[in-house]
Design a protein around this motif. Structure first.
Motif, mmCIF file in Angstrom:
data_model
loop_
_atom_site.group_PDB
_atom_site.id
_atom_site.type_symbol
_atom_site.label_atom_id
_atom_site.label_comp_id
_atom_site.label_asym_id
_atom_site.label_seq_id
_atom_site.Cartn_x
_atom_site.Cartn_y
_atom_site.Cartn_z
ATOM 1 N N ARG A 2 0.835 -1.203 0.000
ATOM 2 C CA ARG A 2 0.000 0.000 0.000
ATOM 3 C C ARG A 2 0.873 1.257 0.000
ATOM 4 N NH1 ARG A 2 -5.006 0.560 4.204
ATOM 5 N NH2 ARG A 2 -5.857 2.440 3.315
ATOM 6 N N PRO A 3 0.604 2.199 -0.916
ATOM 7 C CA PRO A 3 1.409 3.426 -0.970
ATOM 8 C C PRO A 3 1.094 4.352 0.207
ATOM 9 C CG PRO A 3 -0.399 3.554 -2.507
ATOM 10 C CD PRO A 3 -0.430 2.169 -1.925
ATOM 11 N N THR A 4 2.059 5.184 0.549
ATOM 12 C CA THR A 4 1.849 6.173 1.605
ATOM 13 C C THR A 4 1.103 7.368 1.020
ATOM 14 O OG1 THR A 4 3.884 7.391 1.162
ATOM 15 C CG2 THR A 4 4.036 5.517 2.698
ATOM 16 N N LEU A 5 0.547 8.181 1.890
ATOM 17 C CA LEU A 5 -0.157 9.380 1.443
ATOM 18 C C LEU A 5 0.789 10.324 0.702
ATOM 19 C CD1 LEU A 5 -2.978 10.514 1.435
ATOM 20 C CD2 LEU A 5 -2.529 11.539 3.646
ATOM 21 N N ASP A 6 2.033 10.418 1.155
ATOM 22 C CA ASP A 6 3.012 11.267 0.447
ATOM 23 C C ASP A 6 3.273 10.743 -0.959
ATOM 24 O OD1 ASP A 6 3.361 13.203 2.394
ATOM 25 O OD2 ASP A 6 4.998 12.118 3.375
ATOM 26 N N GLU A 7 3.337 9.431 -1.129
ATOM 27 C CA GLU A 7 3.528 8.861 -2.468
ATOM 28 C C GLU A 7 2.317 9.159 -3.356
ATOM 29 O OE1 GLU A 7 6.333 4.984 -1.593
ATOM 30 O OE2 GLU A 7 4.185 4.823 -1.177
ATOM 31 N N ARG A 9 0.311 11.631 -3.163
ATOM 32 C CA ARG A 9 0.321 13.065 -3.526
ATOM 33 C C ARG A 9 1.199 13.342 -4.738
ATOM 34 N NH1 ARG A 9 0.486 13.971 2.458
ATOM 35 N NH2 ARG A 9 -1.591 14.713 2.995
ATOM 36 N N GLN A 22 -5.180 -0.042 -4.823
ATOM 37 C CA GLN A 22 -3.977 -0.235 -4.007
ATOM 38 C C GLN A 22 -3.927 0.788 -2.882
ATOM 39 O OE1 GLN A 22 -0.830 -0.031 -6.951
ATOM 40 N NE2 GLN A 22 -0.442 -2.221 -6.673
ATOM 41 N N ALA A 23 -4.234 2.033 -3.197
ATOM 42 C CA ALA A 23 -4.198 3.094 -2.191
ATOM 43 C C ALA A 23 -5.206 2.831 -1.077
ATOM 44 C CB ALA A 23 -4.472 4.448 -2.842
ATOM 45 N N GLU A 63 -7.576 11.449 3.652
ATOM 46 C CA GLU A 63 -7.295 12.363 4.766
ATOM 47 C C GLU A 63 -8.484 12.497 5.705
ATOM 48 O OE1 GLU A 63 -6.171 15.854 2.568
ATOM 49 O OE2 GLU A 63 -4.038 15.421 2.828
#
Length: 65
Positions: A2-7, A9, A22-23, A63
């Motif tokens: 799972r990607p991070t929120l920063d990724e 963005r 995935q997100a 968020e």
């Protein structure tokens, strides 16, 4: 993974359903079902038979807005 929120963005303005799934940490088929029932919690646009997710809308959802 799972990607991070920063990724997320750093992603393009629109993404495919696979990336969005995935997100969210769900299967692509489950997200397609949500989209088909108009129950996706973010903006989705269709181009013929293809769907694109609006990344900014996905970010707002993640968020908690």
């Amino acid at each position: 993974m799972r990607p991070t929120l920063d990724e997320i963005r750093s992603w393009a303005a629109t993404i495919d359903v696979h990336q969005a799934a995935q997100a969210l940490g769900i299967s692509r088929s489950h997200l397609y079902e949500l989209i088909k029932r108009n129950q996706a919690p973010f903006r989705v646009v269709s181009f013929g038979t293809r769907y694109r997710v609006i990344t900014a809308s996905l970010i707002r959802y993640l968020e908690g807005e």
